[in-house]
Structure formats: structure tokens, C-alpha cells
Design a protein around this motif. Structure first.
Motif, PDB file in Angstrom:
ATOM      1  N   LEU A 580      10.725 -58.882 -72.303  1.00  0.00           N
ATOM      2  CA  LEU A 580      10.446 -59.964 -71.474  1.00  0.00           C
ATOM      3  C   LEU A 580       9.305 -60.848 -71.773  1.00  0.00           C
ATOM      4  N   SER A 581       9.456 -62.308 -71.754  1.00  0.00           N
ATOM      5  CA  SER A 581       8.678 -63.194 -71.815  1.00  0.00           C
ATOM      6  C   SER A 581       7.549 -63.083 -70.872  1.00  0.00           C
ATOM      7  N   TRP A 582       6.475 -63.813 -70.754  1.00  0.00           N
ATOM      8  CA  TRP A 582       5.760 -63.764 -69.605  1.00  0.00           C
ATOM      9  C   TRP A 582       6.191 -64.643 -68.537  1.00  0.00           C
ATOM     10  N   THR A 583       6.859 -65.843 -68.858  1.00  0.00           N
ATOM     11  CA  THR A 583       7.728 -66.624 -67.603  1.00  0.00           C
ATOM     12  C   THR A 583       8.951 -65.786 -67.092  1.00  0.00           C
ATOM     13  N   GLN A 584       9.639 -64.813 -68.067  1.00  0.00           N
ATOM     14  CA  GLN A 584      10.563 -63.979 -67.247  1.00  0.00           C
ATOM     15  C   GLN A 584      10.099 -62.834 -66.398  1.00  0.00           C
ATOM     16  N   ARG A 585       8.815 -62.393 -66.789  1.00  0.00           N
ATOM     17  CA  ARG A 585       8.151 -61.563 -66.015  1.00  0.00           C
ATOM     18  C   ARG A 585       7.714 -62.185 -64.735  1.00  0.00           C
ATOM     19  N   LEU A 586       7.102 -63.441 -64.864  1.00  0.00           N
ATOM     20  CA  LEU A 586       6.787 -63.999 -63.498  1.00  0.00           C
ATOM     21  C   LEU A 586       7.921 -64.409 -62.905  1.00  0.00           C
ATOM     22  N   GLU A 587       9.114 -64.621 -63.067  1.00  0.00           N
ATOM     23  CA  GLU A 587      10.427 -65.023 -62.303  1.00  0.00           C
ATOM     24  C   GLU A 587      10.732 -63.729 -61.731  1.00  0.00           C
ATOM     25  N   ILE A 588      10.755 -62.481 -62.205  1.00  0.00           N
ATOM     26  CA  ILE A 588      11.141 -61.464 -61.838  1.00  0.00           C
ATOM     27  C   ILE A 588      10.159 -60.984 -60.743  1.00  0.00           C
TER      28      ILE A 588
END
Length: 822
Positions: A580-588
Motif C-alpha cells: 500500500l502506498s502512503w496515500t492509500q494508507r491514509l485513505e484507509i
């Protein structure tokens, strides 16, 4: 001229006095009976007469007076014991009215009689008031309201069980106003668990009334001395689903303006009409839930008196009342009464059917500014006339009618049974495979119904309570969906049991969670999971498709989340899953915080087991919070101190020490999840050295020492904007504060995460703040990034739980990897 004017004034005054007197009521002096005694006493401000040698009534049958002076209350020191059927022969004060019958029981022991746990049967006019009723070791007072026809004489029949005896300590049987129940021209609205069911007529003459609940909404306990009909009223807190948007209001010096269109002074005490619950958030409803008998019919009376609005009502002023969330009635104050402080009530007849609970809600109507409120509730079971016992004593003519009725009833029942057997044999069809249905869209058109139909505070015996839901699956369907629980389809195993991937008959893919006997948390979590998920809806909370409790099974069926758990994508052994990218992690993290924020502020629920395996991802990596087995209401008192509930590594240290359950334990656990997201390692890993085993302790120590780069997931190295990282670390630090008072709310966490995402996306090319380096420490008081206020509200999120945001049935649940024990 003067004499004519004087005469007119006298006539007018007399008419007004007559009209007013018709709405006044004083409790008559009869009957208040001190049973088993030859002396009179004063009890609750009334004169109770001994029944040894009464002058205004008679007692016939086999009975005996007994006494035990151990009770501190004189009325309960004596009792009348019945060895065979015994009758109290009484007379109402008027025809075509009602009698309030109140029976007092307080068992005690004598040398001759043991009154504890006796089975009692009481009838009047053919109405069975008590049938095989067991009196346990406590004071019990049972109320009934019985209709009186053209014959004022009636009798109370007490019948012991075979080979035993019955008793009573005191009897109240006094005449009430004759308009206590009124049959409207169009009848009374009839509601079933499936929705509206026409109207019922002649309720006032066809039924006796057994009050189950009298609720003083927003107020305190009301004793009989403060009620015109000597009724007791209880507060509503224990029946209120969530008090997040329910404010208690009172105006104790308020004098109700009784109106001919509204209630009379005896319909409810002033104390009921001078307190209320008012809705403070028009985006939700206020819901009360009550346990009732199955397959019964109830009269529900809702009391209203608006002492909060400043002026007269317009004809459009209204709000909605819901029953079972499927029946809606608009309470149009402007058309019922003309001004505030005028009490009135609305009646409904409600079937319980196969359900043992009923929910009542109030909510706003979109675009209407009327105050939404409720003052009181009465729930009374309707008792039918058996037609064969204790009929009005009109001589042999009635006796002959009784025999005719018995013959007709028996003959008719035999005929119906024969016809039913023949028809059933010929036309019997198999049941549909799945009984799961989508819920009616008649829930408030404006606002979310927060109704849950089971009491969180009680332990439920097996099988589970018959929930007010259309979500029940047959076991045969579950077996077919999972190929008899084929181990090849098992996708997870946890504290509750095993999880299987299943396919329903219509092709829908689901996750089937099966509880195992002797393994895991068992029935309380099973019931709680259904209670929570069946009644709350949010696009970031996992959806319950159905359940099965057949043959003592505890099976839950969810939507299937294709991408599994958050943990799977952070440090699971499956190397085939993309990082997971950092942006994906933040979205989650943002999605999960939305779900938790809704639980806290929208539903008043504490999750209590927030962790990365309980955050599930759909095919688009949209996160949803799951596993509500140990959730509880925010307002619920936690009396269970026998064990700590939650998952090790995520447990709030303050909770472990003080055993106090608040929303802030979820905030702490979510802070640990944020560290998992950042560090890509387990919250608790006993394979590591002791000082490194606990992620929260290890990571916070490293960050304070300026060693952020040593805890960061190597995959993220060089991919996080320093300002975004700084803000993220600030959120972690606040969530992991040692005391709950120091931690932010989930709402504040949500908006700080949104800001963190904004920093990642919009500040990538800007100069970082001077202290925003990879050696960031927790000395964040110098950071120049503005903190978003915790109370920020975003109107775009008001409809977060609307139907349009619900997952569709084609969306899917999770390959749960629940390897951690609680």
C-alpha cells in the motif's frame, strides 16, 4: 333586564361548570381492601378496609386469613389465602366505565402456609388477568383496567393451582372515568412488525388492559400519590437506545392548559407533561426499545405536551413518530391543539407477532422547524374475554349462554383443525431458501433511525431472542452456501470461530462466520453483533446480510470484502499482495475513522476491539470497520469487571487500570492501528525482545529519541511528505496519551487525518517546516502546522449513512485473518 342577565349568567356558569366537571376526577373511596385483616389502615394516602367482616363487599369460597409481622409495611403483614376458588364480589360506581384493579403480593411464611413461589390465577368478567403467575420472593404490584358494561356488579376470582393455594395481600378496585379509553370514529391505527394493518374498533369494550410500561420520558420516577389514578411511572433512560441527540427538558412550574381536544387531567399526571425528551440533531431519530410478549397485542399511548415552543402552532407544524421503524405517523400539533402547553395523546394498536420487542422513535420532518419531543409512553397488553369463566352474574340465562359458547368454540375448533390438516396436506409447499429481506424504506425520510431492538445490558438465554429483523437464514441454506462448511473454503479463524467463503443460491458471495462450541466468546457476542449491525448503516461499517441460530448454531453472514484485512496488506506473510502506498494508507485510515466517528457520535456505540484485522477492505480498497461482538452503548454502565475485553497490544492502559469504558479506549486502539500503518509491524509480537514486543511502547520511545527513520516501513522511505508525516505523528501522539481526557475525539482524529492527506497531496513541492524532518520528535508544540478544531463539522458528511452509500449485495466481505486471540 337585570334579572334576565343574571339568569343567563347563572345558566352559562352552570354549563361551564358541568363541562369542566366532566373532565375532573377524584379517586373514589372504594374499594381499597386490606386482605386477611380485621382492621383498617392508611397506605399510600388511602384508607384500606379489612376483609374479615366487610360491609360494602363480600368474599365467597374457601379462604383463610394469615399474618406475619416481619414486613416493615403494615399492608404486607397480612394476606388472604385461598385453598379453592374464591371470589371478591364488588360493584362499580357507574355503568359503561372502567375499573382499575391493582393486586398486591408480598409472600411470607407462617407455620401453616408457605406463600413463596405460589402459582396464582385471577379472572374478572371472563378476562384472565393472571394465568399461572408465579409470585417470587419480592413485593409485586399488578395493574389492570377492566371494562364495565351495563351490569355494575363484578367479581374477582382467585384460583390456586391444583393441590396448592393462592393468596393476595391487598386489592384496589376503583372506578375510573368512563372516557379513559375512547373508540374513535375510524378506529385505532393497527400496526404489525410488517407495517400498517388497518384500524381496530371497539377496543374500549372488547378488551381489558394490562399495563406493561408507564414511562415518564425525560423525567424521574412518579409515585402513585402524584398520579390521579394512583399509577406508577418509571424514567426512560434504560429504554433509550442512544441519548446522544436526546436532551431532557423540564418545566416543573408548568400548568397544563387542558383542552377538550386534548387529554384530561387524569390521563397522565402533571409530572409527565412537564418533562420531555427533545431531539437536538434533526439528522437522527430518538428511539426507545421495549421487551414485550410474543404473539400479543398492545395498546401504545404516546403523550405529548409542548412546553418548549414559544408561541401558537401553525397548521403545518409537525414531526414524525415511528413504530417498528416501518409505521410512520405525523404528529401534527397545529391540527390537534392550538397552542403550547396543551396535553394530548395518540393511541396505536401494535401486534408483536413473533418478536419479543417493540421500538418507538421520533424524528424531524425535512423542512419543518417544529420541536421534536415526547413526554410519556404507556404500553398496555390487550386481554381478550375468554367468554367462559367469571361472566357477569345475570342468573341462569347467562349460564345457558356459557354452555352454548363452549359448545360453539369446541365444535368450531375441531372443524378448523380437520380442514387445516386436509388443506395443509394437499397444498404444503417448501419454504423459500432465504428469508433475508431488505428493510423497509419507511424509516424516517429525514434522519437516520438508530433503533436497535435488543437491550445491551441483559444476558440472553439460548436460543437467542427473536430479533425484530428479516435477516434469518435457514441452516440448510448455510450448509449449501459453504458446501457443508468445507475446510477448503475456510478463510479465517478467530475468537468467535471460523470464517468461510460462501455462495448463496442467487450467486451472491458472502463471508459466513460460524461460532464454535467451547471456542471463543459465544452467545453474548453473537447477539451483540446482530443487534449493532442489523440496525446501523454506514458505508464504512461492514454490512450484516443475515444470521442463523437454528439447532443452537451461531452463524453470521456478512458482505464479502475482497481485499481482506488491513493487516494482510501491512505485514502478512502473503507476498503476492501489493504494498500500500502512503496515500492509500491514509485513505484507509480516514475511512476507518469515519466509521468509528459515526459509531461514537451518530449511534452512541463504543467498539472496544479496534485493530487492523477488524478493518476490512473492499475491491476498491475502501475500508470498513468490522467485528462488533463486544461493542456496547456509550451510556451503558459497565458492571462486568470480571475480565478485560479487547485485544492485547491495543488495550488502553487507563482501561486496564480503572476498568472504565469510554469512547477514548477506541481512540487509543486506533492510535495503535496508525502505528501499524506507519511501521508495518504487529501491535504485539512476542517473538521480539521484551522492550520491542509492544509496538506502542517501542515506537513512541524511538520517536521521542528522534529515531523515526528506524521505525518507518522501509517501503515508505522517501515517499512521505515531511509535513504529512509530522502531522500524522502528532495524531498518533495525541491518540496514545496516557489518560482519556488528554486524547482527542474520533471526530478530531478524522479531520486531522484529512489535513494530513491534504499536506501529502498539496504540499509535496513546498519547503517543509523547519522542524519537519525525518528525525521528528514528539516535542510538537513548536510545529507550525495548524491544528484543525475537534468540533469541526462537514455538512457533506451528514448523509454518510444514507441508502445511497450502502454497499450493494454484489459488494463483498473479507478474507478474515483472525489469528489473534482476545
Amino acid at each position: 333586564m337585570k334579572s334576565n342577565l343574571c339568569l343567563s349568567s347563572i345558566i352559562l356558569f352552570s354549563l361551564l361548570s358541568l363541562a369542566s366537571s366532566q373532565r375532573r376526577y377524584v379517586v373514589p373511596n372504594r374499594y381499597f381492601i386490606n386482605c386477611g385483616s380485621n382492621s383498617d389502615i392508611i397506605f399510600t394516602s388511602k384508607h384500606f378496609v379489612g376483609d374479615d367482616s366487610p360491609s360494602t363487599f363480600s368474599v365467597s369460597g374457601s379462604h383463610k386469613a394469615v399474618q406475619n409481622n416481619s414486613s416493615p409495611t403494615s399492608i404486607y403483614q397480612t394476606a388472604r389465602v385461598f385453598t379453592r376458588k374464591t371470589s371478591y364480589n364488588l360493584e362499580a360506581d357507574d355503568k359503561n366505565t372502567f375499573v382499575m384493579v391493582r393486586l398486591h403480593f408480598s409472600p411470607f411464611s407462617t407455620n401453616e402456609f408457605e406463600l413463596h413461589n405460589k402459582i396464582i390465577n385471577v379472572q374478572v368478567f371472563g378476562f384472565s388477568l393472571l394465568s399461572n403467575y408465579k409470585v417470587e420472593n419480592k413485593i409485586v404490584i399488578k395493574d389492570f383496567i377492566v371494562p364495565i358494561g351495563n351490569d355494575k356488579k363484578f367479581r374477582l376470582d382467585f384460583t390456586p393451582s391444583t393441590g396448592s393455594y393462592a393468596f393476595v395481600n391487598a386489592i384496589e378496585a376503583f372506578t375510573t372515568p368512563n372516557d379513559l379509553f375512547i373508540d374513535g370514529k375510524d378506529g385505532t391505527p393497527h400496526v404489525s412488525p410488517k407495517g400498517p394493518n388497518g384500524n381496530m374498533h371497539n377496543i374500549s369494550t372488547s378488551y381489558a388492559f394490562n399495563p406493561i410500561y408507564r414511562i415518564n420520558v425525560g423525567g424521574r420516577t412518579i409515585n402513585p400519590e402524584r398520579d390521579p389514578l394512583r399509577r406508577s411511572w418509571t424514567p426512560d433512560e434504560t429504554f433509550l437506545f442512544s441519548n446522544v441527540s436526546a436532551k431532557s427538558e423540564s418545566q416543573h412550574d408548568m400548568r397544563p392548559n387542558y383542552d377538550s381536544k386534548g387529554a384530561a387531567s387524569y390521563d397522565a399526571p402533571v409530572d409527565v407533561y412537564s418533562t420531555a425528551r427533545r431531539l437536538t440533531d434533526k439528522a437522527v431519530n430518538i428511539t426507545w426499545n421495549f421487551r414485550v410478549n410474543k404473539n400479543s397485542v398492545f395498546l401504545i399511548r404516546a403523550h405529548f405536551c409542548d412546553f418548549m415552543s414559544p408561541g401558537r402552532f401553525s397548521t403545518n407544524d409537525a414531526f414524525s413518530l415511528f413504530i417498528y421503524s416501518l409505521y410512520k405517523k405525523d404528529i401534527q400539533l397545529g391540527q390537534i391543539v392550538n397552542s403550547p402547553q396543551v396535553p394530548f395523546y395518540v393511541d396505536f394498536v401494535v401486534d408483536s407477532g413473533e418478536f419479543d420487542n417493540v421500538s418507538i422513535s421520533i424524528g424531524a420532518i425535512r423542512g419543518n422547524d417544529q420541536t421534536v419531543f415526547l413526554n410519556g409512553l404507556e404500553i398496555m397488553e390487550l386481554l381478550t374475554n375468554l367468554g367462559v369463566v367469571g361472566l357477569r352474574t345475570d342468573g341462569k340465562k347467562n349460564e345457558k349462554k356459557v354452555h352454548i359458547v363452549i359448545g360453539c368454540v369446541v365444535g368450531g375448533m375441531v372443524l378448523i383443525l380437520i380442514l387445516g390438516f386436509l388443506i395443509g396436506s394437499k397444498y404444503r409447499k417448501s419454504k423459500p431458501l432465504v428469508e433475508a429481506k431488505t428493510e423497509s424504506n419507511m424509516v424516517s425520510p429525514y434522519g437516520r433511525s438508530l433503533s436497535i431492538s435488543i437491550d445491551f445490558t441483559k444476558n440472553h438465554s439460548s436460543p437467542i431472542p427473536n430479533l425484530n429483523l428479516n435477516l434469518k437464514f435457514q441452516l440448510a441454506d448455510i450448509l449449501q452456501a459453504t458446501n457443508n462448511f468445507d475446510e477448503k473454503l475456510m478463510i479465517g479463524k478467530g475468537g468467535f470461530g471460523k470464517v468461510y467463503k460462501g455462495t448463496l443460491y442467487d450467486g451472491m458471495i458472502v463471508a459466513v462466520k460460524r461460532g464454535e462450541k467451547g471456542h471463543g466468546q459465544g452467545q453474548p457476542e453473537f447477539v451483540t453483533e446482530i443487534m449493532v449491525l442489523s440496525k446501523i448503516r454506514h458505508r464504512h461499517l461492514v454490512s450484516l446480510i443475515g444470521y442463523c441460530d437454528e439447532k443452537s448454531e451461531m452463524i453470521l453472514v456478512y458482505e464479502f470484502m475482497k481485499k481482506g484485512t488491513l493487516q494482510d496488506h501491512l505485514y502478512d506473510t502473503n507476498e503476492n499482495l501489493p504494498k500500500l502506498s502512503w496515500t492509500q494508507r491514509l485513505e484507509i485510515c480516514i475511512s476507518a475513522s469515519r466509521g468509528l466517528d459515526y459509531l461514537h457520535t451518530g449511534a452512541g456505540i463504543i467498539h472496544r476491539d479496534v485493530k487492523s484485522t477488524n478493518i476490512l477492505l473492499d475491491e476498491n480498497y475502501v475500508a470498513k470497520v468490522a467485528d462488533f461482538g463486544i461493542s456496547r452503548l456509550n451510556s451503558e454502565e459497565d458492571n462486568d469487571v470480571s475480565g478485560i475485553k479487547g485485544s492485547f497490544g491495543y488495550l488502553d492502559p487507563e482501561y486496564i487500570t480503572c476498568m472504565e469504558v469510554t469512547q477514548k479506549i477506541d481512540v487509543y486502539s486506533f492510535g495503535v492501528v496508525l502505528l501499524e500503518v506507519l511501521c508495518a509491524r504487529r501491535a504485539l509480537d512476542n517473538r521480539l525482545p521484551y522492550e520491542e514486543a509492544n509496538l506502542a511502547d517501542w515506537a513512541t520511545t524511538r520517536i521521542r529519541n528522534g529515531e523515526v527513520e528506524n521505525i518507518l516501513d522501509p517501503f515508505l522511505a522517501g515517499k512521505i511528505n515531511p509535513n504529512s508525516l509530522t502531522k500524522f505523528l502528532e495524531i498518533v501522539e495525541r491518540c496514545l496519551k496516557p489518560t482519556g481526557d488528554e486524547r482527542p475525539s474520533m471526530n478530531s482524529v478524522l479531520y486531522d487525518l484529512l489535513y494530513t492527506m491534504e499536506l501529502q497531496q498539496t504540499m509535496a513541492n513546498r519547503e517543509p517546516h523547519e522542524d519537519s524532518t525525518m528525525n521528528t520528535s514528539f516535542q510538537l508544540s513548536m510545529i507550525k502546522i495548524d491544528r484543525l478544531p475537534s468540533h469541526t463539522n462537514d455538512d457533506s458528511e451528514v448523509n454518510e449513512s444514507s441508502d445511497s452509500s450502502f454497499p450493494t449485495e454484489s459488494q463483498v466481505f473479507s478474507q478474515l485473518k483472525m489469528n489473534e486471540a482476545r
